[in-house]
Design a protein around this motif. Structure first.
Motif, short mmCIF file in Angstrom:
data_model
loop_
_atom_site.label_atom_id
_atom_site.label_comp_id
_atom_site.label_asym_id
_atom_site.label_seq_id
_atom_site.Cartn_x
_atom_site.Cartn_y
_atom_site.Cartn_z
N GLU A 64 0.84 -1.18 0.00
CA GLU A 64 0.00 0.00 0.00
C GLU A 64 0.89 1.25 0.00
O GLU A 64 1.97 1.24 0.57
N LEU A 65 0.41 2.33 -0.60
CA LEU A 65 1.21 3.55 -0.67
C LEU A 65 1.29 4.20 0.73
O LEU A 65 0.28 4.38 1.40
N TYR A 66 2.53 4.49 1.16
CA TYR A 66 2.71 5.15 2.46
C TYR A 66 2.72 6.66 2.29
O TYR A 66 2.13 7.40 3.07
N GLY A 67 3.43 7.12 1.25
CA GLY A 67 3.49 8.56 1.02
C GLY A 67 4.58 8.88 0.03
O GLY A 67 5.10 8.01 -0.66
N VAL A 68 4.93 10.17 0.00
CA VAL A 68 5.97 10.62 -0.92
C VAL A 68 7.15 11.12 -0.12
O VAL A 68 6.98 11.77 0.92
N MET A 69 8.36 10.77 -0.58
CA MET A 69 9.56 11.15 0.14
C MET A 69 10.43 11.97 -0.80
O MET A 69 10.64 11.58 -1.95
N ALA A 70 10.90 13.13 -0.32
CA ALA A 70 11.76 13.97 -1.15
C ALA A 70 13.11 14.13 -0.48
O ALA A 70 13.20 14.27 0.74
N GLU A 71 14.16 14.10 -1.29
CA GLU A 71 15.52 14.18 -0.74
C GLU A 71 16.07 15.58 -1.01
O GLU A 71 15.89 16.13 -2.10
N PHE A 72 16.73 16.15 0.02
CA PHE A 72 17.36 17.47 -0.14
C PHE A 72 18.84 17.35 0.20
O PHE A 72 19.23 16.51 1.00
N ASP A 73 19.64 18.23 -0.41
CA ASP A 73 21.08 18.08 -0.25
C ASP A 73 21.66 18.97 0.83
O ASP A 73 22.75 18.71 1.32
N ASP A 74 20.97 20.04 1.19
CA ASP A 74 21.55 20.89 2.22
C ASP A 74 20.49 21.47 3.14
O ASP A 74 19.30 21.41 2.84
N VAL A 75 20.93 22.04 4.21
CA VAL A 75 20.06 22.50 5.27
C VAL A 75 19.18 23.65 4.82
O VAL A 75 17.98 23.69 5.10
N THR A 76 19.77 24.57 4.08
CA THR A 76 19.03 25.77 3.71
C THR A 76 17.83 25.42 2.83
O THR A 76 16.71 25.88 3.08
N THR A 77 18.06 24.55 1.83
CA THR A 77 16.96 24.15 0.95
C THR A 77 15.88 23.44 1.76
O THR A 77 14.68 23.65 1.57
N LEU A 78 16.32 22.58 2.67
CA LEU A 78 15.36 21.85 3.49
C LEU A 78 14.50 22.81 4.30
O LEU A 78 13.27 22.66 4.36
N CYS A 79 15.14 23.81 4.90
CA CYS A 79 14.39 24.73 5.75
C CYS A 79 13.36 25.50 4.93
O CYS A 79 12.22 25.67 5.35
N ASN A 80 13.78 25.96 3.73
CA ASN A 80 12.83 26.67 2.88
C ASN A 80 11.67 25.75 2.51
O ASN A 80 10.51 26.15 2.53
N ALA A 81 12.00 24.50 2.17
CA ALA A 81 10.97 23.54 1.77
C ALA A 81 10.00 23.30 2.92
O ALA A 81 8.78 23.29 2.72
N ALA A 82 10.55 23.13 4.12
CA ALA A 82 9.70 22.85 5.29
C ALA A 82 8.71 23.99 5.48
O ALA A 82 7.53 23.76 5.73
N ASP A 83 9.20 25.20 5.33
CA ASP A 83 8.36 26.38 5.49
C ASP A 83 7.19 26.33 4.48
O ASP A 83 6.03 26.55 4.82
N LYS A 84 7.52 25.97 3.24
CA LYS A 84 6.51 25.96 2.17
C LYS A 84 5.51 24.81 2.38
O LYS A 84 4.31 24.98 2.15
N VAL A 85 6.01 23.63 2.77
CA VAL A 85 5.12 22.48 2.95
C VAL A 85 4.11 22.81 4.04
O VAL A 85 2.92 22.51 3.92
#
Lengths: 461, 478
Positions: B10-31
Motif C-alpha cells: 500500500e502507498l505510504y506517502g511521498v519522500m523527497a531528498e534534499f542536499d543541504d540544510v538551507t533548501t530543506l528549511c525553505n521547503a519545510a516552510d513551504k510544505v
C-alpha cells in the motif's frame, strides 16, 4: 610583522572545532569507519589483551576474597578503611568528568564538548562500575549486599536513612543510572548511522535493535533535544551531589582529618580534576590509534588542560586551607593529625600527592606545553597517580594514629590489595576497549551540528 | 535496513531528498504553508529553527518531568518517614526518629532519579519509539538520513495528499529526488524458527524457579554446602584452648606481673549500698534491662512491644520477657538473680560478659527498689487521724524499706524513740533530735547524716501536710 593579520585571526576567533575539510559524510565515515574496519589496529589488540588478563586477575582476587574473607586485605584496626575505600573514591572521582563534560558544558553552551563527550561519558560509566565494585566486595559477605537497598527482608528491618553510607548507595546508583541513560540517549542517533551503513545481518540486527527504529524525524528530534536538555539540567546538580555525598562518608564522622566542612567542594574539585586527567589519558592515545585527530583537536586538549590547571589549584587551596583550619581551630587533635599527615610516617605519600596535584599542573601556564601531547599525556598520568594518593592520604593518615597511641599501626597493603587495584584497571580498560571497537567514539550527530554547513543561511527568505 | 524501492504494498506517502540544510528549511516552510499536517522532516542532526518552520508545538515533556520529579521527592519523604520513624523506628542515642535534614540527600537523589527516568522514557514513549518498522526504511536512499541527506515525507493519509501533486510540489522546492514509498506486504509475525527457540528458552528459564519452589519450606538431612568455609570454620584461639604460640602451651594468659587490668583500679572492698550505688543500678538497668523488661521492670520494653507486633502479624515467634515486679521474682534470692543476669535464662542472653560484676549487684539493688515501689494496696484515708495518715505514708513512700519502728536496724536507723535522742553526726558533732531535725532530714536527707549508717537515703517529695502527718506518726512511736 608581515603576517600580523593571521595572528589577529587566531586571537579573535577560536579555532574550528573540527579540523581539516570535513563535511557531514566524512564525519560519519571517520567515526563509523572505526567500527566497520574488519580488524581493529594492532594497538587495540595489545591493550585489550592486557586488560583482559588483568580482568582475570581481578576475578581471581574477588573469588579469593569472597571464599576467604576480608582478612586477605591489609585492612585492620585502626585502619579499617584501607584500599577498598581509597579505590572506590578514586574511581568514582574519575567518573565525574564525563557528566561534567556532557551536562555542565552543555548547559554553558561550550560547543567544544561535542568532540569528547561520548568518550568521557563512556569513561564515566566504566569508572562508576569499577567504583561500585569496591564497596560491594568490601562488605565481606557479598551475598548480603542487597541489604543496602530498602527492600523487604527476613529481618523485617529497613536501612538507616540517616547514615552517609546509605546516602552513598542512593547517590552512586542514581548517578550510574542517570549517566547510563544520558549516554545511551546520545548514542541512539549514532547507532542508527551504524545501522544504516551495516553490511552484515548480525550488525543490522544488533545496531537496529539498539537504535530503536530512529528515523531522524524532526518531530522526534524536537522532543529528543528537550529531553537531552532536561537530563543535562538534572545531571548537573547530580554531579555536584555525588562527590559531596562521598565526602560525607568522611566528613560526618568525628575523626580529626575527616571532620571538616570543606570536604564537599574539595572533593568535587578533586573529582573533576582527576576525571579530566583520565579523559586526557584515554583520548590522547585513542585519537592517534583510531585517527580521530581532526575531531578531537588540539583545542580540545588545550581546554582540558586549562580545566585541570584550574581544578588543580582548587585542590591545592583545599590542602592549604585544611592546614590553616587545623592551626586556627586550636584543636590539638586536628593539629596533630595534619602535622602527622605531612611529616609523619606517610609523609612520602603526602608529598607525592602535593607534587603531582598542586605543583605539576602549573606547567600548563604555557601554551606550548598545553599543546605538546607527550607532556600532556605524562602530566595526566601524574594527576591520576596524585589523585589516588590524595584518597590514600585522607583515609590512611587520619586513621593510622588514632586517639590511643598503643593502637597506632603502620598500614601496609597485602598483595591481594595491590592485585585488586590493578585488576580494576583491567575491568575499566576491557570495557573501554569494547566501547572503542563496537560503539561510535565520537557523537556523530553532535559534531555535524557544529560544522558551519549545519546552519541554514536565511538569505533565501 | 533498506531493500530496493519496493512497490509491492500500500502507498505510504511521498519522500523527497534534499542536499543541504538551507533548501530543506525553505521547503519545510513551504510544505507547512501548503496546509499539509501529516508530514515530517528527517535529518542527520537536529537542525536549528526547523521546529518553528514546521510549526511543531512545544512538547509537554518538561511538565511531565516536573510532576514525576515532585512524585519522587514526596515518595522519598514518605518512604524514609515510614521506614525509619514508623515501621522500624531507629533509636540512636535518643535522637529524634524523624528529622528532615539527614533525609535530604536521599530526597534529592530520588527526585533526580524519577525526573531523569521520566525525561528518558517519556521522550521515547512520546516519540512512539521503539518502533523498528518504518516504510521509509525500505527505501535505499533513506539510509543516508543518518549520514548527510535531508528528507521531507508527506503521508498518504493526509487529507490534501495527491501523489502527483506532491511530487511536483516537492521538486519545485529544490528536492534532488522525489519518490513514492510503499508499505510492506510481508506479515509482521516472528519467523517460525525464532518462535521455537524462544519457547524452548522460556521453558528452560522456569527450571531454576521450579527448583527453588520445590525446596521451599522443605527440610533435608544432607549437610550444609559450605560455599565459603572460612565463614564457618576459622582458625582462632579460644579461652582455655591449646596453642603452640606460647611456651607453656596455654592460650589463656595469666595477668602480667605489676599490671592492672582496665577497670580494676576501682576498689571493690567498700561495696556499700548508698544513693550513688542505687543510681548506678538504675542507669545500668535502663541501659541493659529496660529494652526488654521496661523501665518499670514490668516486662513491656521496646523490644518486647516491637516483637509482639511482629509476632501478631505472624512474622516471628516471641517469648515475652518476665514481669520482674511479680511476687515470684521478688521472692527470688539476690544470688539467683545475679546468676540469671550473668548466665542468662530461656531466651534472655548472658550479660556476664557485658556488665561488670559490681554493676550486676547494683542492678539487683535497683530491681529490689522497683519491686518494692510497686508493691502495695490502695488505702482509703478518709476519716483518718494525722498519725494514721502518717503511718500509711511510712509504708507507701518506701520509708519502711530502710527504717523500722521496732528498734531493729535495717539500712537506716530505727525511727522509734527519736525525739530527745542524742546522736553523733558524720562530722563527729553531737545533736539532740527535735521536730526540726526530722523535717530537715526528710527534705534534705544527707545534710546532717548520722554516723554509722550508709548515706543511702533519697530525697522524698512531700507536701507540707504530708510532712506534718509523717512527723506526727514518727513522734507517736516515741
Amino acid at each position: 610583522m608581515a603576517n600580523s593579520t593571521s595572528i589577529d585571526h587566531v586571537d579573535i576567533f577560536p579555532e574550528a572545532l573540527v579540523q581539516g575539510t570535513h563535511d557531514f559524510h566524512s564525519v560519519t565515515e571517520t567515526v563509523c569507519g572505526i567500527i566497520e574496519a574488519p580488524k581493529p589496529p594492532k594497538a587495540w589488540y595489545i591493550i585489550f589483551g592486557t586488560a583482559l588478563a588483568l580482568l582475570g586477575v581481578l576475578g581471581a582476587m574477588i573469588v579469593y576474597l569472597v571464599t576467604t574473607g576480608v582478612g586477605v586485605w591489609g585492612n585492620n584496626q585502626p585502619v579499617a578503611w584501607g584500599w577498598p575505600i581509597v579505590n572506590f573514591v578514586f574511581w568514582v572521582g574519575i567518573g565525574h568528568a564525563g557528566t561534567l563534560i556532557s551536562a555542565v558544558l552543555f548547559l554553558f553552551r561550550q560547543d567544544w564538548r561535542t568532540g569528547i563527550n561520548r568518550f568521557s561519558e563512556a569513561m564515566t560509566i566504566f569508572a562508576v562500575v569499577c567504583a561500585g565494585m569496591f564497596p560491594a566486595i568490601h562488605v565481606g559477605r557479598v551475598w548480603f549486599i542487597w541489604w543496602v537497598f530498602p527492600l523487604p527482608n527476613q529481618m523485617a528491618m529497613w536501612p538507616n536513612f540517616r547514615s552517609p553510607l546509605l546516602w552513598d548507595v542512593f547517590a552512586v546508583s542514581t548517578y550510574f543510572s542517570v549517566s547510563l541513560l544520558f549516554w545511551y540517549m546520545g548514542l541512539v542517533p549514532d547507532l542508527a548511522s551504524v545501522r544504516d551503513r551495516a553490511v552484515t545481518k548480525a550488525k543490522r540486527f544488533w545496531y537496529g535493535l539498539f537504535s530503536l527504529g530512529w528515523t531522524g524525524s524532526n518531530r522526534q528530534w524536537h522532543r529528543y533535544e528537550r529531553a537531552y536538555l532536561l537530563l543535562a539540567a538534572l545531571a548537573t546538580p547530580l554531579v555536584l551531589s555525588v562527590h559531596s555525598v562521598v565526602s560525607f562518608d568522611f566528613a560526618t564522622s568525628q575523626l580529626a582529618g575527616w571532620h571538616t566542612t570543606i570536604f564537599p567542594p574539595y572533593f568535587v574539585a578533586g573529582a573533576i580534576f582527576s576525571g579530566f586527567a583520565m579523559v586526557l589519558t584515554l583520548s590522547i592515545p585513542a585519537r592517534k590509534i583510531f585517527g580521530l585527530e581532526e575531531l578531537i583537536t588540539l583545542r580540545h586538549i588545550d581546554n582540558m588542560t586549562k580545566v585541570i590547571m584550574a581544578t588543580g589549584m582548587m585542590v591545592g587551596y583545599a590542602y592549604a586551607m585544611e592546614f590553616f583550619m587545623a592551626w586556627y581551630s586550636g584543636n590539638m587533635y586536628e593539629g596533630f593529625t595534619f602535622i602527622n599527615r605531612a611529616f609523619g610516617p606517610y609523609a612520602w605519600a603526602y608529598w607525592i600527592m602535593v607534587s603531582c596535584n598542586v605543583l605539576s599542573p602549573q606547567i600548563f601556564w604555557f601554551k606550548k606545553i598545553r599543546r605538546n601531547l607527550t607532556v600532556v599525556f605524562i602530566m595526566s598520568l601524574f594527576v591520576n597517580v596524585g589523585m589516588w594518593f590524595e584518597r590514600f592520604v585522607i583515609t590512611v593518615t587520619s586513621l593510622n594514629r588514632d586517639f590511643l597511641p598503643s593502637s597506632w599501626h603502620y598500614f601496609t597493603p597485602t598483595w591481594v590489595d595491590i592485585c585488586t587495584l590493578i585488576g580494576s584497571f583491567g575491568l575499566f580498560f576491557t570495557l573501554f576497549m569494547l566501547f572503542c571497537r563496537f560503539l561510535p567514539q565520537v557523537a556523530i550527530s553532535e559534531v555535524k551540528n557544529v560544522l558551519p554547513q549545519a546552519h541554514p543561511h536565511h538569505d533565501a527568505h | 535496513m533498506t531493500e530496493t524501492s519496493n512497490t509491492n504494498g500500500e502507498l505510504y506517502g511521498v519522500m523527497a531528498e534534499f542536499d543541504d540544510v538551507t533548501t530543506l528549511c525553505n521547503a519545510a516552510d513551504k510544505v507547512r504553508d501548503a496546509g499539509y499536517t501529516k508530514w515530517d522532516c528527517h535529518t542527520p542532526f537536529p537542525v536549528h529553527g526547523l521546529d518553528d518552520l514546521m510549526g511543531i508545538r512545544f512538547t509537554k515533556l518538561p511538565w511531565v518531568v516536573l510532576i514525576m520529579g515532585l512524585t519522587g521527592c514526596s515518595l522519598a519523604v514518605l518512604m524514609q518517614w515510614w521506614m525509619n520513624a514508623v515501621d522500624y523506628p531507629y533509636d540512636i542515642s535518643g535522637k529524634p526518629q524523624w528529622s528532615l535534614p539527614a533525609n535530604i540527600p536521599v530526597i534529592f537523589e530520588m527526585t533526580v532519579l524519577f525526573s531523569a527516568f521520566t525525561a528518558f522514557f517519556g521522550m521515547w514513549i512520546a516519540n512512539g519509539l521503539p518502533l523498528w518498522y518504518s516504510p521509509l526504511f525500505r527505501n535505499k536512499r533513506f539510509a543516508r538520513v543518518t549520514d548527510d541527506k535531508f528528507f521531507v515525507s508527506i503521508e498518504a493519509t493526509d487529507s490534501l495528499f495527491d501523489s502527483a501533486k506532491a511530487h511536483d510540489f516537492l521538486s519545485s522546492l529544490g528536492a534532488s529526488n522525489t519518490e513514492d514509498v510503499y508499505h510492506s506486504n510481508e506479515t509482521a509475525a516472528l519467523p517460525g524458527s525464532l518462535k521455537g527457540k524462544m519457547i524452548v528458552l522460556a521453558c528452560l528459564a522456569t527450571i531454576p524457579l521450579a527448583m527453588v519452589y520445590n525446596s521451599y519450606g522443605k527440610t533435608t538431612t544432607e549437610p550444609r554446602v559450605h560455599l565459603v568455609p572460612d565463614m564457618d570454620k576459622q582458625d582462632k584461639f579460644r579461652a582455655q584452648g591449646q596453642t603452640t604460640l606460647f611456651a607453656d602451651g596455654r592460650m589463656s594468659r595469666a595477668q602480667i606481673e605489676g599490671t592492672i587490668a582496665q577497670g580494676d583500679l576501682e576498689d571493690y572492698s567498700n561495696n556499700v549500698v548508698n544513693a550513688a550505688f542505687v543510681a548506678r543500678g538504675e542507669e545500668r538497668f535502663n541501659i541493659y534491662c529496660s529494652v526488654c523488661h521496661g523501665f518499670n521492670g514490668q516486662g513491656d520494653g521496646t523490644v518486647h512491644r516491637r516483637a509482639t507486633e511482629l509476632a501478631d502479624a505472624g512474622h516471628a515467634a516471641w517469648v515475652p520477657p518476665a514481669d520482674l515486679t511479680l511476687e515470684m521474682y521478688a521472692d527470688k534470692s539476690d544470688e539467683e538473680l545475679f546468676s540469671t543476669i550473668t548466665h542468662g535464662i530461656r531466651t534472655m542472653p548472658a550479660y556476664g560478659g557485658q556488665i561488670p560484676e559490681k554493676d550486676r549487684w547494683a542492678i539487683i539493688v535497683y530491681l529490689r527498689a522497683l519491686q518494692l515501689a510497686q508493691k502495695g494496696e490502695p488505702v482509703d484515708m478518709t476519716g483518718m487521724t494525722s498519725e494514721q495518715r502518717g503511718e500509711v505514708m511510712f509504708a507507701s513512700k518506701s520509708c519502711s524499706t530502710c527504717h523500722t519502728v521496732d528498734g531493729a536496724r535495717l539500712i537506716g536507723p530505727p525511727l522509734n524513740g527519736l525525739i530527745g535522742q542524742e546522736i553523733t553526726l558524720d562530722d563527729d558533732s553531737t545533736l539532740v533530735i527535735d521536730d526540726d531535725y526530722i523535717l530537715k532530714s526528710i527534705a534534705n536527707p544527707m545534710a546532717q547524716a548520722r554516723k554509722g549508717y550508709p548515706k543511702a537515703m533519697l530525697e522524698v517529695a512531700l507536701t507540707d501536710e504530708e510532712l506534718t502527718d509523717l512527723l506526727n506518726y514518727i513522734k507517736s512511736q516515741n
